[in-house]
Write an enzyme that holds these catalytic residues in place. Structure first.
Site, PDB file in Angstrom:
ATOM      1  CE1 TYR A 132       7.733  -3.290  -5.783  1.00 61.14           C
ATOM      2  CE2 TYR A 132       6.648  -5.409  -5.635  1.00 61.14           C
ATOM      3  CZ  TYR A 132       7.775  -4.640  -5.496  1.00 61.14           C
ATOM      4  OH  TYR A 132       8.935  -5.213  -5.070  1.00 61.14           O
ATOM      5  CE  LYS A 179       6.502  -5.011  -1.905  1.00 62.60           C
ATOM      6  NZ  LYS A 179       7.789  -5.628  -2.211  1.00 62.60           N
ATOM      7  CD  GLU A 192      15.922  -4.246   1.557  1.00 63.01           C
ATOM      8  OE1 GLU A 192      14.931  -4.757   2.098  1.00 63.01           O
ATOM      9  OE2 GLU A 192      15.852  -3.220   0.844  1.00 63.01           O
ATOM     10  CG  LEU A 229       9.941  -3.137   1.819  1.00 58.21           C
ATOM     11  CD1 LEU A 229       9.376  -1.820   1.301  1.00 58.21           C
ATOM     12  CD2 LEU A 229       9.454  -4.292   0.962  1.00 58.21           C
TER      13      LEU A 229
HETATM   14  N1  DCS Z   1      13.104  -6.170   0.778  1.00 59.49           N
HETATM   15  C1  DCS Z   1      12.861  -6.042  -0.539  1.00 59.49           C
HETATM   16  C2  DCS Z   1      13.788  -5.202  -1.367  1.00 59.49           C
HETATM   17  C3  DCS Z   1      11.745  -6.671  -1.123  1.00 59.49           C
HETATM   18  O1  DCS Z   1      11.489  -6.527  -2.431  1.00 59.49           O
HETATM   19  C4  DCS Z   1      10.904  -7.478  -0.302  1.00 59.49           C
HETATM   20  C5  DCS Z   1       9.691  -8.167  -0.847  1.00 59.49           C
HETATM   21  C6  DCS Z   1      11.214  -7.592   1.058  1.00 59.49           C
HETATM   22  C7  DCS Z   1      12.317  -6.906   1.569  1.00 59.49           C
HETATM   23  C8  DCS Z   1      10.371  -8.411   1.999  1.00 59.49           C
HETATM   24  O2  DCS Z   1       9.148  -7.778   2.263  1.00 59.49           O
HETATM   25  P1  DCS Z   1       7.831  -8.593   2.578  1.00 59.49           P
HETATM   26  O3  DCS Z   1       8.137  -9.499   3.706  1.00 59.49           O
HETATM   27  O4  DCS Z   1       6.842  -7.549   2.948  1.00 59.49           O
HETATM   28  O5  DCS Z   1       7.462  -9.344   1.347  1.00 59.49           O
HETATM   29  N2  DCS Z   1       9.577  -8.323  -2.211  1.00 59.49           N
HETATM   30  C9  DCS Z   1       8.339  -8.768  -2.829  1.00 59.49           C
HETATM   31  C10 DCS Z   1       8.502  -8.956  -4.273  1.00 59.49           C
HETATM   32  O6  DCS Z   1       8.886  -8.126  -5.043  1.00 59.49           O
HETATM   33  N3  DCS Z   1       8.125 -10.196  -4.572  1.00 59.49           N
HETATM   34  O7  DCS Z   1       7.749 -10.901  -3.503  1.00 59.49           O
HETATM   35  C11 DCS Z   1       7.854 -10.102  -2.332  1.00 59.49           C
END
Ligand code: DCS
Length: 282
Positions: free
Chosen positions: A32, A145, A177, A201
């Site tokens: 996603y 993702k 993270e 990620l």
């Molecule tokens: N790490 C994880 C595990 C994440 O799920 C996300 C974003 C990030 C880092 C940050 O990545 P981005 O800067 O590209 O958003 N998670 C998305 C989510 O599930 N909801 O909002 C953002």
């Protein structure tokens, strides 16, 4: 009336039919993206679309249209739903097949996307949030993702149970993270964050922040912090598409710095905001 994208069709929510044997539903067999919408525009759309295709390729799902068509579908969805500030959630699963673990010989991937109006978390951006250390128990392909977010969900809930906003995940002593964000510490003039390996990620917001550090002459060290080092940082913050940059002013009950938003964090927030072309101030 809210439009939903189902494969290449725009439909109403009550028209959406997902099979009981959709592999996303049964196995989390899909990937996603979450793309932010500011002023009716898809923010860093290219990066999100590229990552969507990369995640799909890593799990051997073929996205059934070109990136240009995909971009247009996302844009049309935002326009049809008249979203000014919000987000698009889009996922693709391997599709539906009689339940078996191995890939089916034939199945058609299923794409679903919808939009939502979302406010910027201005209060949290200013005042910061509390976080909790939680052992990172996810698999070893966190660069994908994946829809399979059970490890992330469990960690976030544990943080919430302790009255915290986010989990600072660590494998042994090393911080990876957040449960849905990337993590950063600043000490003197150096920003520390985990390198973009299989253990995190590679956040799109993270990439923007690293570029902004260059503009602001903040040194970057892409090396993981230990939990002890994290607590000794002058400033600590998290980032994601929806959270943008949120200071973490307390971890496990220990104040970071003086327990308020740090000066460099604020500088990064301002620089980040300047790229959004918004009239809003934080
Ligand atoms: N790490 C994880 C595990 C994440 O799920 C996300 C974003 C990030 C880092 C940050 O990545 P981005 O800067 O590209 O958003 N998670 C998305 C989510 O599930 N909801 O909002 C953002």
């Amino acid at each position: 009336m809210e439009w939903i994208l189902h494969n290449e069709e725009f439909i109403q929510e009550d028209e959406l039919k997902i099979s009981k044997e959709d592999r996303g539903y049964q196995f989390g067999d899909g990937i996603y993206e979450v793309i932010r919408v500011y002023g009716g525009n898809l923010y860093t759309a290219k990066e999100h679309i590229d990552r969507f295709y990369e995640s799909a390729e890593k799990v051997k799902i073929l996205v059934p249209y070109t990136k240009d068509v995909f971009h247009k579908l996302m844009y049309d969805l935002v326009e049809k739903n008249e979203i000014t500030n919000g987000q698009v959630y889009v996922q693709i699963t391997r599709g539906s097949f009689v339940r078996q673990h191995q890939f089916p010989d034939s199945s058609s991937p299923v794409v679903v996307a919808y939009t939502k109006t979302v406010e910027r978390p201005v209060e949290l951006m200013q005042n910061g949030a509390r976080a909790k250390f939680i052992e990172d128990m996810r698999w070893l392909r966190c660069d994908i993702k994946s829809l399979n977010l059970l490890g992330n969900v469990m960690a976030k809930q544990e943080a919430y149970d302790y009255g915290c906003f986010e989990a600072v995940l660590h494998r042994g002593e090393l911080i990876t993270e957040g449960s849905s964000s990337n993590m950063y510490g600043i000490k003197n003039n150096t920003l520390y964050t985990h390198p973009a390996t299989n253990l995190i990620l590679d956040g799109i917001t993270r990439r923007t922040i690293l570029a902004l550090c260059e503009e602001l002459a903040i040194e970057v060290q892409q090396t993981p912090m230990t939990k002890d080092q994290a607590l000794q940082m002058d400033e600590f913050f998290m980032s994601s598409t929806t959270a943008e940059i949120i200071p973490l002013v307390e971890i496990d009950g220990f104040k970071i710095g003086n327990g308020t938003r740090g000066v460099k964090t604020e500088k990064l927030q301002k620089a980040f905001e300047a790229k959004l072309n918004l009239g809003v101030k934080i």
